[in-house]
Design a protein around this motif. Structure first.
Motif, mmCIF file in Angstrom:
data_model
loop_
_atom_site.group_PDB
_atom_site.id
_atom_site.type_symbol
_atom_site.label_atom_id
_atom_site.label_comp_id
_atom_site.label_asym_id
_atom_site.label_seq_id
_atom_site.Cartn_x
_atom_site.Cartn_y
_atom_site.Cartn_z
ATOM 1 N N ARG A 190 47.430 49.855 42.039
ATOM 2 C CA ARG A 190 48.299 48.684 42.132
ATOM 3 C C ARG A 190 47.423 47.510 42.532
ATOM 4 O O ARG A 190 46.880 47.456 43.637
ATOM 5 C CB ARG A 190 49.405 48.890 43.162
ATOM 6 N N ARG A 191 47.272 46.571 41.594
ATOM 7 C CA ARG A 191 46.403 45.431 41.839
ATOM 8 C C ARG A 191 47.036 44.472 42.841
ATOM 9 O O ARG A 191 48.227 44.574 43.160
ATOM 10 C CB ARG A 191 46.114 44.697 40.518
ATOM 11 N N LEU A 192 46.239 43.543 43.309
ATOM 12 C CA LEU A 192 46.728 42.577 44.284
ATOM 13 C C LEU A 192 47.865 41.727 43.731
ATOM 14 O O LEU A 192 48.709 41.231 44.483
ATOM 15 C CB LEU A 192 45.581 41.677 44.748
ATOM 16 N N ASP A 193 47.890 41.559 42.402
ATOM 17 C CA ASP A 193 48.969 40.773 41.800
ATOM 18 C C ASP A 193 50.218 41.606 41.540
ATOM 19 O O ASP A 193 51.186 41.131 40.939
ATOM 20 C CB ASP A 193 48.498 40.113 40.501
ATOM 21 N N GLY A 194 50.193 42.880 41.990
ATOM 22 C CA GLY A 194 51.359 43.740 41.848
ATOM 23 C C GLY A 194 51.426 44.517 40.550
ATOM 24 O O GLY A 194 52.347 45.322 40.353
ATOM 25 N N VAL A 195 50.467 44.298 39.652
ATOM 26 C CA VAL A 195 50.456 44.990 38.358
ATOM 27 C C VAL A 195 49.909 46.409 38.533
ATOM 28 O O VAL A 195 48.914 46.621 39.227
ATOM 29 C CB VAL A 195 49.613 44.219 37.326
ATOM 30 N N HIS A 196 50.563 47.371 37.885
ATOM 31 C CA HIS A 196 50.124 48.767 37.935
ATOM 32 C C HIS A 196 49.305 49.084 36.683
ATOM 33 O O HIS A 196 49.726 48.771 35.565
ATOM 34 C CB HIS A 196 51.335 49.700 38.016
ATOM 35 N N LYS A 197 48.144 49.715 36.884
ATOM 36 C CA LYS A 197 47.251 50.012 35.775
ATOM 37 C C LYS A 197 46.723 51.439 35.901
ATOM 38 O O LYS A 197 46.656 51.996 36.998
ATOM 39 C CB LYS A 197 46.064 49.042 35.763
#
Length: 274
Positions: free
Chosen positions: A54-61
């Motif tokens: 979970r990136r700092l911008d809230g996007v899951h990858k």
């Protein structure tokens, strides 16, 4: 008396309506039902590079995230709520109804199958070791001798396997999350970290000048998608989605995009077990 009776009757009717409205839409806790209501909750990793972050911008990858999204779409929804699947809480997330699916490097074991159901394996990994780049002493599991501080994560098959096979010699250090072990390894608080090789490859790719994977896997880890027990229709639908992802080539494309840059050799898709 008549007025009081009418009031009591009115209150009883209101209560019945409230109960009906609260229960109507929440009774169907099957995977298909939750997806149909656009309420699907999937637990994924937050700190596994290439697999689930979970990136700092809230996007899951990550590959596991791609698998989760693909399955959700095949179930009929793209409205997915992602929550964190820490290794120690994965079964509880399902049994307590907090998640409908768990897609997070979740190894299929007989013990876990007593509590939940699995669809898989959708990926097969092997347990390995992550060490500092300058370390020349640890060359495989046979190097885990007395005095070696080995880091693993609570409630994982890796930790249990090490306890069974090597705990007589090594000093086992457990943390709640994989990233905690990496931090401890970089800080020289432990000498090595053990978990599945594909997870370790992601961390090595993030720190190529500091860390390396030993490259001598010593177990077989079959990843499955966890779901609540007894949902036969949901299990069949999820299995069909995973098979479609493999057959379409999307499975390999996701792995190449998320893990390929680490140098990890992309395997062939495994065969799903009914």
């Amino acid at each position: 008396m008549a007025l009081a009776s009418l009031r009591a009757l009115a209150l009883a009717c209101v209560a019945a309506l409230v109960l009906a409205s609260c229960s109507s839409g929440d009774d169907d806790m099957t995977v298909i039902g939750r997806a149909g209501a656009n309420k699907l909750v999937i637990a994924v990793g937050y700190d596994q590079p290439g697999l689930g972050v979970r990136r700092l911008d809230g996007v899951h990858k990550g590959f596991d995230v791609d698998v989760a999204r693909y399955v959700a779409k095949e179930l009929g929804t793209e409205n997915v709520t992602f929550i964190e699947a820490t290794p120690s809480q994965r079964e509880k997330l399902l049994t307590e109804g907090k998640a409908d699916l768990v897609v997070s490097t979740y190894s299929i074991t007989d013990k876990r199958k007593e509590v939940i159901d699995f669809v898989g394996p959708y990926f097969v990994a092997g347990q390995d070791l992550l060490v500092r780049l300058t370390d020349t002493q640890i060359a495989g599991p046979e190097s885990l001798t007395a005095g070696v501080r080995l880091c693993s994560v609570d409630n994982t098959t890796s930790a249990q396997y090490v306890k069974d096979q090597f705990a007589q010699a090594v000093e086992l250090v457990n943390f709640p999350n994989f990233s905690d072990c990496v931090t401890a390894l970089l800080a020289e608080q432990v000498d090595a970290m053990t978990t599945d090789d594909v997870i370790l490859a992601g961390y090595a790719a993030q720190n190529p000048e500091l860390l390396r994977v030993v490259g001598k896997p010593f177990s077989k880890e079959e990843y499955g998608i966890g779901l609540r027990r007894g949902d036969a229709a949901g299990k069949a639908k999820v299995a069909a989605a995973v098979q479609k992802m493999m057959d379409s080539g999307e499975w390999r494309r996701s792995l190449e995009a998320n893990v390929g840059q680490s140098g990890y050799a992309i395997p062939q898709p495994p065969e799903l077990v009914p």
